[in-house]
Design a protein around this motif. Structure first.
Motif, PDB file in Angstrom:
ATOM      1  N   ARG B 210      48.328  47.276  37.867  1.00  0.00           N
ATOM      2  CA  ARG B 210      48.329  47.758  36.494  1.00  0.00           C
ATOM      3  C   ARG B 210      49.045  49.102  36.384  1.00  0.00           C
ATOM      4  O   ARG B 210      49.592  49.435  35.336  1.00  0.00           O
ATOM      5  N   SER B 236      48.635  42.344  41.549  1.00  0.00           N
ATOM      6  CA  SER B 236      47.188  42.240  41.337  1.00  0.00           C
ATOM      7  C   SER B 236      46.949  41.321  40.140  1.00  0.00           C
ATOM      8  O   SER B 236      47.870  41.011  39.382  1.00  0.00           O
ATOM      9  N   GLN B 250      50.017  36.388  42.193  1.00  0.00           N
ATOM     10  CA  GLN B 250      48.701  37.020  42.327  1.00  0.00           C
ATOM     11  C   GLN B 250      48.143  36.905  43.734  1.00  0.00           C
ATOM     12  O   GLN B 250      48.017  35.821  44.301  1.00  0.00           O
ATOM     13  N   VAL B 251      47.780  38.058  44.279  1.00  0.00           N
ATOM     14  CA  VAL B 251      47.173  38.129  45.606  1.00  0.00           C
ATOM     15  C   VAL B 251      45.688  38.387  45.412  1.00  0.00           C
ATOM     16  O   VAL B 251      45.311  39.229  44.601  1.00  0.00           O
ATOM     17  N   THR B 254      41.179  34.831  44.172  1.00  0.00           N
ATOM     18  CA  THR B 254      41.497  33.641  43.395  1.00  0.00           C
ATOM     19  C   THR B 254      42.995  33.423  43.276  1.00  0.00           C
ATOM     20  O   THR B 254      43.443  32.597  42.502  1.00  0.00           O
ATOM     21  N   SER B 269      44.336  49.460  42.481  1.00  0.00           N
ATOM     22  CA  SER B 269      43.148  50.258  42.806  1.00  0.00           C
ATOM     23  C   SER B 269      42.461  49.788  44.089  1.00  0.00           C
ATOM     24  O   SER B 269      41.863  50.574  44.801  1.00  0.00           O
ATOM     25  N   GLN B 273      38.161  41.900  45.012  1.00  0.00           N
ATOM     26  CA  GLN B 273      38.852  40.623  44.842  1.00  0.00           C
ATOM     27  C   GLN B 273      40.316  40.711  45.248  1.00  0.00           C
ATOM     28  O   GLN B 273      40.903  39.717  45.653  1.00  0.00           O
ATOM     29  N   HIS B 274      40.898  41.878  45.131  1.00  0.00           N
ATOM     30  CA  HIS B 274      42.278  42.029  45.591  1.00  0.00           C
ATOM     31  C   HIS B 274      42.310  42.143  47.120  1.00  0.00           C
ATOM     32  O   HIS B 274      43.108  41.484  47.787  1.00  0.00           O
ATOM     33  N   ASN B 288      49.150  55.489  45.300  1.00  0.00           N
ATOM     34  CA  ASN B 288      48.281  55.543  44.131  1.00  0.00           C
ATOM     35  C   ASN B 288      48.089  57.003  43.758  1.00  0.00           C
ATOM     36  O   ASN B 288      47.966  57.859  44.634  1.00  0.00           O
TER      37      ASN B 288
HETATM   38  C1  LIG Z   1      36.233  36.276  39.301  1.00  0.00           C
HETATM   39  C2  LIG Z   1      37.252  37.334  39.540  1.00  0.00           C
HETATM   40  C3  LIG Z   1      38.341  37.038  40.329  1.00  0.00           C
HETATM   41  C4  LIG Z   1      39.327  37.978  40.558  1.00  0.00           C
HETATM   42  N1  LIG Z   1      40.382  37.658  41.360  1.00  0.00           N
HETATM   43  C5  LIG Z   1      41.330  38.589  41.601  1.00  0.00           C
HETATM   44  C6  LIG Z   1      42.444  38.318  42.461  1.00  0.00           C
HETATM   45  O1  LIG Z   1      42.594  37.213  42.984  1.00  0.00           O
HETATM   46  N2  LIG Z   1      43.337  39.296  42.667  1.00  0.00           N
HETATM   47  C7  LIG Z   1      43.237  40.545  42.096  1.00  0.00           C
HETATM   48  O2  LIG Z   1      44.100  41.393  42.335  1.00  0.00           O
HETATM   49  N3  LIG Z   1      42.203  40.814  41.287  1.00  0.00           N
HETATM   50  C8  LIG Z   1      41.257  39.878  41.020  1.00  0.00           C
HETATM   51  N4  LIG Z   1      40.237  40.184  40.177  1.00  0.00           N
HETATM   52  C9  LIG Z   1      40.286  41.446  39.395  1.00  0.00           C
HETATM   53  C10 LIG Z   1      39.841  42.681  40.156  1.00  0.00           C
HETATM   54  O3  LIG Z   1      38.441  42.800  40.061  1.00  0.00           O
HETATM   55  C11 LIG Z   1      40.518  43.935  39.550  1.00  0.00           C
HETATM   56  O4  LIG Z   1      40.185  44.016  38.174  1.00  0.00           O
HETATM   57  C12 LIG Z   1      42.029  43.958  39.686  1.00  0.00           C
HETATM   58  O5  LIG Z   1      42.401  43.686  41.027  1.00  0.00           O
HETATM   59  C13 LIG Z   1      42.571  45.291  39.258  1.00  0.00           C
HETATM   60  O6  LIG Z   1      43.978  45.308  39.308  1.00  0.00           O
HETATM   61  P1  LIG Z   1      44.752  46.681  39.509  1.00  0.00           P
HETATM   62  O7  LIG Z   1      44.331  47.314  40.764  1.00  0.00           O
HETATM   63  O8  LIG Z   1      46.198  46.408  39.316  1.00  0.00           O
HETATM   64  O9  LIG Z   1      44.314  47.506  38.223  1.00  0.00           O
HETATM   65  P2  LIG Z   1      43.381  48.789  38.111  1.00  0.00           P
HETATM   66  O10 LIG Z   1      42.079  48.576  38.762  1.00  0.00           O
HETATM   67  O11 LIG Z   1      43.410  49.184  36.685  1.00  0.00           O
HETATM   68  O12 LIG Z   1      44.123  49.875  38.981  1.00  0.00           O
HETATM   69  C14 LIG Z   1      45.343  50.464  38.634  1.00  0.00           C
HETATM   70  C15 LIG Z   1      45.603  51.553  39.661  1.00  0.00           C
HETATM   71  O13 LIG Z   1      46.880  52.120  39.423  1.00  0.00           O
HETATM   72  C16 LIG Z   1      46.801  53.515  39.651  1.00  0.00           C
HETATM   73  N5  LIG Z   1      47.877  54.133  38.869  1.00  0.00           N
HETATM   74  C17 LIG Z   1      48.011  54.162  37.532  1.00  0.00           C
HETATM   75  N6  LIG Z   1      49.151  54.808  37.197  1.00  0.00           N
HETATM   76  C18 LIG Z   1      49.744  55.187  38.352  1.00  0.00           C
HETATM   77  C19 LIG Z   1      50.929  55.889  38.664  1.00  0.00           C
HETATM   78  N7  LIG Z   1      51.762  56.326  37.709  1.00  0.00           N
HETATM   79  N8  LIG Z   1      51.224  56.120  39.963  1.00  0.00           N
HETATM   80  C20 LIG Z   1      50.382  55.685  40.942  1.00  0.00           C
HETATM   81  N9  LIG Z   1      49.241  55.008  40.704  1.00  0.00           N
HETATM   82  C21 LIG Z   1      48.935  54.777  39.422  1.00  0.00           C
HETATM   83  C22 LIG Z   1      45.424  53.897  39.183  1.00  0.00           C
HETATM   84  O14 LIG Z   1      45.001  55.103  39.832  1.00  0.00           O
HETATM   85  C23 LIG Z   1      44.590  52.687  39.606  1.00  0.00           C
HETATM   86  O15 LIG Z   1      44.038  52.882  40.902  1.00  0.00           O
HETATM   87  C24 LIG Z   1      39.225  39.251  39.955  1.00  0.00           C
HETATM   88  C25 LIG Z   1      38.118  39.554  39.172  1.00  0.00           C
HETATM   89  C26 LIG Z   1      37.146  38.614  38.956  1.00  0.00           C
HETATM   90  C27 LIG Z   1      35.961  38.958  38.110  1.00  0.00           C
END
Ligand SMILES: Cc1cc2nc3c(=O)[nH]c(=O)nc-3n(C[C@H](O)[C@H](O)[C@H](O)COP(=O)(O)OP(=O)(O)OC[C@H]3O[C@@H](n4cnc5c(N)ncnc54)[C@H](O)[C@@H]3O)c2cc1C
Ligand SMILES: Nc1ncnc2c1ncn2[C@@H]1O[C@H](COP(=O)(O)O)[C@@H](O)[C@H]1O
Lengths: 249, 324
Positions: B210, B236, B250-251, B254, B269, B273-274, B288
């Motif tokens: 994200r 993610s 998607q890694v 799931t 983050s 799950q990731h 990060n």
């Molecule tokens: C049933 C279920 C299954 C799931 N299966 C999966 C799955 O298979 N894979 C998966 O990935 N997730 C899965 N998830 C979701 C998981 O729980 C997280 O919500 C998801 O992985 C978060 O994605 P993210 O790290 O990209 O986003 P976020 O958690 O929002 O993290 C974004 C990160 O980016 C950093 N950031 C923001 N801006 C910058 C910048 N300019 N420079 C550097 N860093 C920055 C932030 O500090 C933060 O750490 C599942 C959830 C559920 C409930």
């Protein structure tokens, strides 16, 4: 259209899961129990289909303990019409759960089954496919889009390398992927109404299914922990380490 | 003695790495049980593929032929494979836990009335199997009882089969399929086209989350890094849900499970799950801006920085290195 939604109770996905010292189970004191996230998506999809068609019934079905009433009530509060709880205390394998669900299907005769692709506790990803085969119905797993027109169904599936579209006549089994929809929350009036909705309990033994599991869990253990490495202070240092220390670039 | 039938998933006659891993696992399981390993390629016109499969040290290759098997559809494949497994009298049927393997094998298990274990990562000496549960937070030792067992294996957990000297016999079998039981029409397949290495086959994976903020930034910020490293792209769930990149990147729990030599998590983050999908990578790098991000708990090298500044710098540094 009558839609059946098999629903499982699982630990909240945010739970920090701990294996018990005896290796025979997980610690449950601090676990918050929820509807399996994929099943929540299935309930939502069933409700949307019913709303679109303007008619129909959404029936939840679970194979579990008395305590599962709580999650079924949550599903009813989302808008499902009624629920069936097949009561069972012992460990079951996927074949047994699918067989019990098949009995419910024989009794209820739904035209569509929508369920989760995977339960986030056992991570098996089996029961929808098993149920489809037992019923001799088509299956569309990992659905990210469902369209129904006059008992014909088109499903877009998330598969390796892209998106696949399948079509078939109902009845059928569809399993949900995460991007199918955003489940609604139960509203306060929904919660009030749910209290009065039918939640029927059926003892598993009464359904004439062989319940002795043929997948037996012998022991559980935590995986070996990965050691955190170090923080680097600059991009140059990082690239340098990847080159000279890790020898990867 | 106990024989194993391996389902060789292929795409237009090409074998993905995941299939070679299934073969490797099938050979290992057969050896542990003092049985033989038979491999089946299902489709239409599979002779060439079957001849190729014969070189991997298996006991026999079956070219299972039927027009209904031309493209993968669960009902036709489950029927044909169940009939074959019975005819051969094998004690286990095994495939890789790909999208096809996950779709097909439970249906096959139900048709055979056999118990099934998903995403197995190891075979015990005593016939037990090890598989992850709870997003990889628990490893379960399980036992499947009965004359026939169905297994999918996790592709990151076994070695690919090696090509051997001799070639196994190839047998062409006309698949037993009742056309009246085929109820599914494959309408279309919309392929995600990419010049980059496949996520499940790559030595290096660059994943974005994200933190990338927009699909556009995957192109302008992250892809140059992937290109500089010859890496596959991953993502993610949050990035996929937001529509930044296609679903098959998607890694995670799931999505896909990967274990490359090098995994770079950028703006991710590190939710449980990731991690479930990448924590067995050999070397993990995290970029990060939040120094408390849980991804740093598993990273070998962590860089606390704004990715929009750090990633372009990385690309420059890598280019410098390659030119020096
Ligand atoms: C049933 C279920 C299954 C799931 N299966 C999966 C799955 O298979 N894979 C998966 O990935 N997730 C899965 N998830 C979701 C998981 O729980 C997280 O919500 C998801 O992985 C978060 O994605 P993210 O790290 O990209 O986003 P976020 O958690 O929002 O993290 C974004 C990160 O980016 C950093 N950031 C923001 N801006 C910058 C910048 N300019 N420079 C550097 N860093 C920055 C932030 O500090 C933060 O750490 C599942 C959830 C559920 C409930
Ligand atoms: N005990 C159960 N009762 C009702 N439905 C279940 C049960 N276990 C699994 N399911 C359904 O089957 C799906 C797949 O589960 P699994 O094959 O265990 O990963 C879940 O998402 C549920 O919809």
């Amino acid at each position: 259209m009558k839609i059946l939604v098999p629903t499982k109770r699982v630990p909240d996905p945010a739970t920090n899961i701990q294996v018990l010292p005896d290796g025979l189970g997980i610690a449950t004191e601090n676990v918050k129990w929820v509807i399996n996230p994929f099943d929540e998506i299935a309930i939502e999809e069933a409700l949307r289909i019913k709303e679109r068609l303007g008619t129909g019934e959404v029936v939840l079905a679970a194979v579990g303990q008395k305590s599962w009433q709580e999650q079924l009530r949550t599903g009813l509060a989302m808008g499902a019409d009624r629920a069936i709880l097949v009561l069972n205390e012992k460990a079951l394998d996927s074949i047994a759960v699918a067989s019990l669900l098949a009995k419910i299907v024989a009794d209820e005769k739904p035209e569509l089954i929508i369920m989760g692709k995977q339960a986030i506790d056992d991570d098996s990803n089996q029961i929808g496919q098993m149920l489809a085969e037992m019923l001799g119905w088509p299956q569309a797993t990992f659905a990210s889009k469902v369209e129904i027109k006059e008992r014909r169904c088109t499903v877009v599936r998330e598969v390796d390398g892209g998106l696949e579209t399948l079509a078939f006549a109902l009845p059928a089994v569809i399993t949900t992927d995460l991007r199918l929809n955003e489940p609604r929350y139960a509203s306060l009036p929904g919660i009030m109404k749910a209290r009065k909705k039918e939640l029927k309990e059926v003892p598993a033994e009464s359904l004439g299914v062989e319940l002795t599991p043929r997948l037996k869990v012998r022991a559980l253990r935590p995986p070996s922990k990965r050691q955190a490495g170090r923080k680097v202070s600059s991009v140059a240092e990082l690239v340098n380490l990847l080159h000279s220390e890790a020898k990867l670039i | 003695m106990s024989d194993v039938l391996v389902f060789a998933e292929h795409k237009n006659g090409h074998l993905p790495k995941t299939t070679l891993v299934a073969l490797g696992a099938g050979l290992e399981l057969a050896a542990k049980q003092a049985g033989k390993c038979v491999v089946v390629a299902a489709g239409e016109g599979t002779e060439e593929l079957a001849a190729h499969l014969a070189g991997y040290g298996v006991a026999e290759v079956i070219a299972l032929e039927h027009p209904a098997l031309k493209n993968y559809v669960a009902d036709a494949h489950a029927q044909a494979l169940a009939a074959l497994a019975k005819e051969l009298g094998v004690q286990a049927v095994l495939a890789s836990a790909t999208a096809v393997g996950k779709d097909l094998m439970p249906r096959l298990a139900a048709r055979l009335g056999a118990p099934m274990a998903s995403e197995v990562i190891a075979f015990g000496e005593d016939g037990t199997l090890v598989r992850p549960m709870y997003a990889g937070n628990v490893l379960a030792t399980v036992e499947l009882s009965g004359p026939l067992r169905v297994i999918t294996v996790r592709a990151t957990a076994f070695e690919v089969a090696a090509r051997g000297q001799s070639a196994a016999p190839v047998r062409k079998v006309a698949a037993a399929i009742d056309p009246s039981a085929l109820k599914t029409e494959l309408v279309s397949f919309e392929e995600t086209k990419s010049e980059r290495p496949q996520l499940s086959e790559a030595r290096i994976v660059v994943s974005g989350g994200r933190g990338l903020k927009a699909g556009e930034n995957f192109k302008t910020v992250l892809e140059p890094l992937a290109d500089a490293l010859g890496a596959a792209m991953g993502a993610s769930r949050a990035a996929v849900d937001a529509g930044f990149v296609p679903n098959d990147l998607q890694v995670g729990q799931t999505g896909k499970v990967v274990a490359p030599q090098l995994y770079l998590a950028v703006g991710i983050s590190g939710a449980i799950q990731h991690l479930a999908g990448m924590k067995d990578s050999k070397v993990i790098v995290a970029v990060n801006k939040d120094e408390e991000a849980p991804i740093f708990n598993v990273a070998d090298y962590g860089l606390v920085a704004d990715l929009f500044k750090a990633v372009p710098e990385m690309v420059e540094e890598i280019k410098k290195l390659k030119h020096s």
